[in-house]
Design an enzyme around this catalytic site. Structure first.
Site, PDB file in Angstrom:
ATOM      1  N   HIS A 269       0.238   8.024   3.855  1.00  0.00           N
ATOM      2  CA  HIS A 269       0.979   7.410   4.949  1.00  0.00           C
ATOM      3  C   HIS A 269       2.478   7.710   4.912  1.00  0.00           C
ATOM      4  O   HIS A 269       3.228   7.180   5.734  1.00  0.00           O
ATOM      5  CB  HIS A 269       0.753   5.897   4.915  1.00  0.00           C
ATOM      6  CG  HIS A 269      -0.693   5.524   4.839  1.00  0.00           C
ATOM      7  ND1 HIS A 269      -1.575   5.764   5.869  1.00  0.00           N
ATOM      8  CD2 HIS A 269      -1.432   4.966   3.834  1.00  0.00           C
ATOM      9  CE1 HIS A 269      -2.792   5.353   5.513  1.00  0.00           C
ATOM     10  NE2 HIS A 269      -2.726   4.875   4.279  1.00  0.00           N
TER      11      HIS A 269
ATOM     12  N   ILE B 237      -0.380   9.467   8.440  1.00  0.00           N
ATOM     13  CA  ILE B 237      -0.994   8.571   9.426  1.00  0.00           C
ATOM     14  C   ILE B 237      -0.636   7.120   9.123  1.00  0.00           C
ATOM     15  O   ILE B 237      -0.172   6.788   8.036  1.00  0.00           O
ATOM     16  CB  ILE B 237      -2.526   8.744   9.460  1.00  0.00           C
ATOM     17  CG1 ILE B 237      -3.143   8.352   8.108  1.00  0.00           C
ATOM     18  CG2 ILE B 237      -2.886  10.165   9.846  1.00  0.00           C
ATOM     19  CD1 ILE B 237      -4.669   8.380   8.107  1.00  0.00           C
TER      20      ILE B 237
ATOM     21  N   GLY C 270      -4.694   2.044   8.151  1.00  0.00           N
ATOM     22  CA  GLY C 270      -5.698   1.355   8.959  1.00  0.00           C
ATOM     23  C   GLY C 270      -5.468  -0.146   8.985  1.00  0.00           C
ATOM     24  O   GLY C 270      -5.665  -0.804  10.007  1.00  0.00           O
TER      25      GLY C 270
ATOM     26  N   ASP D 125       0.851  -1.193   0.000  1.00  0.00           N
ATOM     27  CA  ASP D 125       0.000   0.000   0.000  1.00  0.00           C
ATOM     28  C   ASP D 125       0.884   1.239   0.000  1.00  0.00           C
ATOM     29  O   ASP D 125       1.375   1.669   1.042  1.00  0.00           O
ATOM     30  CB  ASP D 125      -0.918  -0.009   1.221  1.00  0.00           C
ATOM     31  CG  ASP D 125      -1.946   1.120   1.180  1.00  0.00           C
ATOM     32  OD1 ASP D 125      -1.743   2.086   0.408  1.00  0.00           O
ATOM     33  OD2 ASP D 125      -2.936   1.036   1.921  1.00  0.00           O
TER      34      ASP D 125
END
Length: 291
Positions: A191, A206, A209, A186
């Protein structure tokens, strides 16, 4: 701009994904295996330890199905697209290396007024045997993409038992956790790229998830299934708050009646849920029990 609800039923694939023992090991490290004690999870982190058979953290199934990303559902702002919910159902333990045919289908598009949630279902079928390995259902929250007059959708009921948890484990993510996790596939700049994250309203990049999801799956396998990854049959949860790399995660779980179903919630160190409404299904152990 609203997404296009007529895209329900759109299918991408099948395409073939392959993975090696190294990929499985990298994923385990990316979700924290061996981080607290390098000798505690050798089944996830090594392939040649004496007397230890390599296993795969079950949530790797979701990663294997993400190769093509979200199917075309119309226009939306990618800086406001975040993972909303994730569910996976596994038929058994994932092989440490292999190939699978992957197909992703748009199953629902929910209109939340200003925003939208797009649901997709991904199947992984083992190449050569045609055995279903996993079925993954993903909800993507698309900020600003609603208002097209569609159904709002609904979620299954969920309520935690009114008692202390059967499991409570605190783990720490590392400051570079997102940079490590992105190597599993990903590469969303949300991110890693501060400028991209700022456009989405975040003070810094961040954590994925699905990294939080993987941490949680790994801890629940260790705590509820004695480290036997094959006993985790299903897992679902809703992402409710962003996690920053370096944050602590607190995983709590409550066994339901019969012990085959477990409710869980993952919070940050302030006690705020980051992965909520969690449910895990467990297969019986070798002795017939589920603990």
């Amino acid at each position: 701009m609203p997404v296009d609800p007529s895209r329900v039923g759109t299918t991408v694939g099948p395409w073939t994904v392959g993975w090696t023992e190294r990929d499985s090991l990298l994923y385990a490290l990316a979700v924290g295996a061996g981080q607290q004690d390098p000798l505690a999870e050798l089944a996830f982190t090594t392939e040649n330890s004496e007397g230890v058979t390599q296993q795969v953290v079950p949530s790797f199934a979701v990663v294997l199905g993400f190769g093509k990303g979200l199917p075309d559902v119309g226009e939306y702002d990618p800086t406001r697209a975040v993972h909303a919910e994730q569910e996976m159902v596994l038929t058994g333990p994932l092989p440490a290396a292999g190939q699978a045919r992957v197909t992703t289908t748009v199953t629902d598009i929910w209109d939340k007024g200003r925003d939208a949630i797009v649901w997709t279902e991904t199947t992984l079928v083992e190449a050569g045997s045609d055995r279903l390995l996993a079925r993954c259902r993903t909800g993507a929250f698309l900020g600003g993409a609603g208002g097209f007059g569609g159904e709002r959708g609904s979620s299954p009921s969920w309520e935690l038992p009114d008692r202390a948890p059967d499991v409570e484990v605190t783990v720490s993510t590392r400051p570079e956790q997102a940079l490590l996790y992105r190597l599993t596939g990903d590469r969303n700049p949300l991110h890693s790229d501060p400028a991209f994250a700022a456009r989405g309203g975040f003070p810094r990049p961040i954590l994925h998830g699905l990294c939080t999801y993987g941490y949680t799956a790994r801890i629940l396998v260790n705590e509820l299934a004695g480290g036997d990854a094959g006993r985790l049959a299903s897992m679902r949860g809703r992402f409710t708050r962003p996690v920053l790399p370096g944050d602590d995660l607190v995983i709590r779980a409550w066994r339901a009646e019969g012990d085959s179903e477990v409710f869980f919630r993952t919070t940050n160190s302030a006690g705020e849920p980051v992965l909520d409404r969690g449910v895990v299904g467990l297969r019986p152990g070798a002795d017939g029990g589920s603990r």
